[in-house]
Motif scaffolding. Sequence first.
Motif, short mmCIF file in Angstrom:
data_model
loop_
_atom_site.label_atom_id
_atom_site.label_comp_id
_atom_site.label_asym_id
_atom_site.label_seq_id
_atom_site.Cartn_x
_atom_site.Cartn_y
_atom_site.Cartn_z
N TRP A 137 0.82 -1.21 0.00
CA TRP A 137 0.00 0.00 0.00
C TRP A 137 0.86 1.26 0.00
CZ3 TRP A 137 -4.37 -1.98 -1.20
CH2 TRP A 137 -4.75 -3.22 -0.67
N GLY A 138 2.13 1.12 -0.29
CA GLY A 138 3.04 2.27 -0.21
C GLY A 138 3.08 3.08 -1.49
N LYS A 139 2.04 3.85 -1.73
CA LYS A 139 1.99 4.59 -3.00
C LYS A 139 3.12 5.60 -3.12
CE LYS A 139 -1.28 8.25 -1.63
NZ LYS A 139 -2.57 8.92 -1.99
N PHE A 140 3.55 6.17 -2.00
CA PHE A 140 4.63 7.14 -2.09
C PHE A 140 5.98 6.44 -2.26
CE2 PHE A 140 1.36 9.81 -0.11
CZ PHE A 140 1.40 10.88 -0.99
N GLN A 141 6.13 5.24 -1.69
CA GLN A 141 7.33 4.47 -1.97
C GLN A 141 7.42 4.15 -3.46
OE1 GLN A 141 7.50 0.96 0.48
NE2 GLN A 141 7.41 2.10 2.39
N LYS A 142 6.32 3.72 -4.03
CA LYS A 142 6.30 3.39 -5.45
C LYS A 142 6.53 4.63 -6.31
CE LYS A 142 3.30 -0.62 -4.78
NZ LYS A 142 4.10 -1.65 -5.43
N LEU A 143 6.01 5.77 -5.85
CA LEU A 143 6.24 7.01 -6.59
C LEU A 143 7.72 7.38 -6.52
CD1 LEU A 143 5.20 9.44 -8.17
CD2 LEU A 143 4.61 10.53 -5.98
N PHE A 144 8.34 7.18 -5.36
CA PHE A 144 9.78 7.46 -5.26
C PHE A 144 10.56 6.59 -6.23
CE2 PHE A 144 14.02 6.57 -3.66
CZ PHE A 144 14.53 7.84 -3.47
N VAL A 145 10.22 5.31 -6.30
CA VAL A 145 10.92 4.41 -7.22
C VAL A 145 10.78 4.93 -8.65
CG1 VAL A 145 10.85 2.11 -8.27
CG2 VAL A 145 10.81 2.35 -5.78
N ALA A 146 9.56 5.29 -9.05
CA ALA A 146 9.34 5.79 -10.41
C ALA A 146 10.16 7.05 -10.67
CB ALA A 146 7.86 6.05 -10.64
N ARG A 147 10.13 7.96 -9.70
CA ARG A 147 10.85 9.22 -9.88
C ARG A 147 12.36 9.01 -9.85
NH1 ARG A 147 7.95 14.06 -9.08
NH2 ARG A 147 5.95 13.78 -10.12
N TYR A 148 12.83 8.11 -8.99
CA TYR A 148 14.27 7.89 -8.88
C TYR A 148 14.83 7.31 -10.18
CZ TYR A 148 18.83 6.30 -7.26
OH TYR A 148 20.19 6.08 -7.14
N PHE A 149 14.14 6.31 -10.72
CA PHE A 149 14.64 5.70 -11.95
C PHE A 149 14.52 6.67 -13.13
CE2 PHE A 149 14.77 1.99 -9.39
CZ PHE A 149 15.67 1.13 -9.99
N ALA A 150 13.52 7.53 -13.11
CA ALA A 150 13.43 8.57 -14.14
C ALA A 150 14.59 9.55 -14.00
CB ALA A 150 12.09 9.30 -14.04
N PHE A 151 14.92 9.89 -12.76
CA PHE A 151 16.08 10.76 -12.51
C PHE A 151 17.36 10.14 -13.06
CE2 PHE A 151 19.64 10.44 -9.46
CZ PHE A 151 20.29 11.64 -9.74
N VAL A 152 17.55 8.84 -12.82
CA VAL A 152 18.75 8.15 -13.30
C VAL A 152 18.85 8.28 -14.82
CG1 VAL A 152 19.83 5.88 -13.58
CG2 VAL A 152 18.88 6.55 -11.36
N SER A 153 17.75 8.01 -15.51
CA SER A 153 17.74 8.10 -16.96
C SER A 153 17.99 9.53 -17.43
CB SER A 153 16.39 7.59 -17.50
OG SER A 153 16.38 7.60 -18.90
N ASP A 154 17.34 10.48 -16.78
CA ASP A 154 17.51 11.89 -17.16
C ASP A 154 18.95 12.36 -16.93
OD1 ASP A 154 14.85 11.96 -17.84
OD2 ASP A 154 14.21 13.00 -16.02
N GLU A 155 19.55 11.90 -15.84
CA GLU A 155 20.92 12.31 -15.52
C GLU A 155 21.89 11.85 -16.61
OE1 GLU A 155 24.24 13.78 -13.29
OE2 GLU A 155 22.11 14.27 -13.36
N ILE A 156 21.68 10.63 -17.09
CA ILE A 156 22.56 10.12 -18.14
C ILE A 156 22.36 10.90 -19.44
CG2 ILE A 156 22.98 8.11 -19.62
CD1 ILE A 156 24.25 8.01 -16.80
N GLU A 157 21.11 11.22 -19.76
CA GLU A 157 20.87 11.99 -20.98
C GLU A 157 21.43 13.40 -20.86
OE1 GLU A 157 19.92 10.74 -23.79
OE2 GLU A 157 19.73 8.80 -22.79
N ARG A 158 21.32 14.00 -19.67
CA ARG A 158 21.89 15.33 -19.48
C ARG A 158 23.41 15.32 -19.65
NH1 ARG A 158 17.72 16.18 -15.26
NH2 ARG A 158 19.03 15.02 -13.80
#
Length: 238
Positions: A86-107
């Motif tokens: 039921w950890g919707k914010f944990q799951k949101l953190f995972v989504a945002r963190y992995f998006a950050f990783v991808s964005d960081e590499i593209e930057r």
Amino acid sequence: MMDDTSLLIPYGVERWSADYIAPAAPGGTPACRVPHVLIEPARREALRLYDGPYDFIEAPPLQDLADPAAQLEYLRAYSDRHCSLWGKFQKLFVARYFAFVSDEIERSRRALEDRVAAFEGLYHYRDWLFSALRPLPQAHLCLSDGGPPPVRVDFAFWTGAAVLAVDLVGVETAGPAQVERAGRLLDAGVERVALSHAALRSGDLADHLPPALLGFWEHDPVPCGPFVPGMLASADFG
């Protein structure tokens, strides 16, 4: 569970039970019955996405593993499965963190392409995706032997020098139990970052992450993939 040479971090379970740890043989390390990582602090090496072990439920489809983006998505889904049901914010953190990783590499693409040029096609700039520090959802940190139960944090990272804890917090006022918990983490040398739900919902996650999680590729001279030879063979597929 920590001794002079190792740090055991169980993760992926919401509630702690002493039954999760089996007694160690003389001179050995306690066996852990839930997902976990074993850190050797003396090595001073960060735990990165390419570091196992991963308790994969099933083997990744081999035909998809050639694409770094597909590999990253596989690891994102793995982290998501180890969040609270039921950890919707944990799951949101995972989504945002992995998006950050991808964005960081593209930057950083131009700088990374300059790096891989010296290897004559051996690496791709996106291979540095997996140099990002690995998040351990629902991590349990044993801060003392024979003392209070482990402290559960939303996410733990090993930076190579210390444990970094990320807690996702709402607008409620911290009570005595939360203050005592934060004090235990501080006394044990754990850096704790309180990330608000509001910050998680809005803006670039990079604006709210501590320095230890930023610029991850800069400290890893040669990239490494998460599915290197032998990793699948040693993984636990249930």
